[in-house]
Design an enzyme around this catalytic site. Sequence first.
Site, PDB file in Angstrom:
ATOM      1  N   TYR A  50     -16.745  16.719  16.611  1.00 41.42           N
ATOM      2  CA  TYR A  50     -15.503  16.266  16.812  1.00 41.42           C
ATOM      3  C   TYR A  50     -14.968  15.571  15.459  1.00 41.42           C
ATOM      4  CZ  TYR A  50     -17.167  16.611  21.494  1.00 41.42           C
ATOM      5  OH  TYR A  50     -17.525  17.354  22.620  1.00 41.42           O
TER       6      TYR A  50
ATOM      7  N   HIS B  46      -7.677  -1.015   8.218  1.00 42.72           N
ATOM      8  CA  HIS B  46      -8.830  -1.644   7.874  1.00 42.72           C
ATOM      9  C   HIS B  46      -9.554  -2.073   9.220  1.00 42.72           C
ATOM     10  CE1 HIS B  46      -5.973  -3.898   4.646  1.00 42.72           C
ATOM     11  NE2 HIS B  46      -6.322  -2.489   4.455  1.00 42.72           N
TER      12      HIS B  46
ATOM     13  N   HIS C 134      -2.983   3.925   7.436  1.00 48.21           N
ATOM     14  CA  HIS C 134      -4.030   3.344   6.835  1.00 48.21           C
ATOM     15  C   HIS C 134      -4.392   2.027   7.552  1.00 48.21           C
ATOM     16  CE1 HIS C 134      -5.957   1.222   3.736  1.00 48.21           C
ATOM     17  NE2 HIS C 134      -5.114   0.160   3.530  1.00 48.21           N
TER      18      HIS C 134
ATOM     19  N   GLU D   7       0.952  -1.121   0.065  1.00 53.54           N
ATOM     20  CA  GLU D   7       0.128  -0.042  -0.042  1.00 53.54           C
ATOM     21  C   GLU D   7       0.963   1.098  -0.013  1.00 53.54           C
ATOM     22  OE1 GLU D   7      -2.983  -0.489  -0.907  1.00 53.54           O
ATOM     23  OE2 GLU D   7      -4.054  -1.871   0.531  1.00 53.54           O
TER      24      GLU D   7
ATOM     25  N   HIS E 147     -12.847  -0.987   1.356  1.00 49.97           N
ATOM     26  CA  HIS E 147     -11.369  -1.410   1.731  1.00 49.97           C
ATOM     27  C   HIS E 147     -11.044  -0.667   3.051  1.00 49.97           C
ATOM     28  CE1 HIS E 147      -6.895  -0.935   0.165  1.00 49.97           C
ATOM     29  NE2 HIS E 147      -6.856  -1.170   1.411  1.00 49.97           N
TER      30      HIS E 147
END
Length: 216
Positions: A116, A91, A89, A70, A156
Amino acid sequence: MSAASELITAGRRLVDAGLSPGSSGNLSIREGNRIFITGTGTSLGGLDEADIAVLDLDGTHVSGARSSKEAPLHVGFYRRDETHRAVVHLHSPFAVAASCLEPWAAHSAVPPLTPYFVMRVGQTPLLPYRHPGDPELGRDLAEAPWMLRAALLANHGSIVAGSDMDDAVDRGIELEEACRIALLTAQAPRREIDPAQVVELAARWGSPWQPGLPIH
């Protein structure tokens, strides 16, 4: 603290928060003309210095472990804005679930339900689906036509950037919470923050929320 130590600490924090199941997710820090990024297949909760890859700003491997597939996503964020110094990043479950739904709006997949989210994250567009590791993911991020410091990747997960690793981690946690609240309220008549109040909040906290404004 070295870049490797920061990545190791951040990885443990994200796993402890339940946001990095298995060997999913990757982190990076930019220092000068180098990107320090977690290696492929690593568990964020068990990182050590041997698990860190070093890339140049084009994503070319310089030294260390084999980098996460990635990496183009991270390179895309650093290309987009030189003030970004760390990228997370994930998941994480609620962000992944939200990324499987139609977006709330073009400029933000996540609605402004709490101050927020607006203050700490800002508008979070949904980028189109591509296979994990596709170099076009980085291009999509670098060229997205909205001001942003976070995005959902269709079907994703999430990606966020920050001025440092603590900032990026905090932003990733806040985005996961915003996705959780959005999903919990999706089937109810819910009350979003008034658009004028959203713009005022974003301006006060310096977060991106300007629908329709192109990147200069």
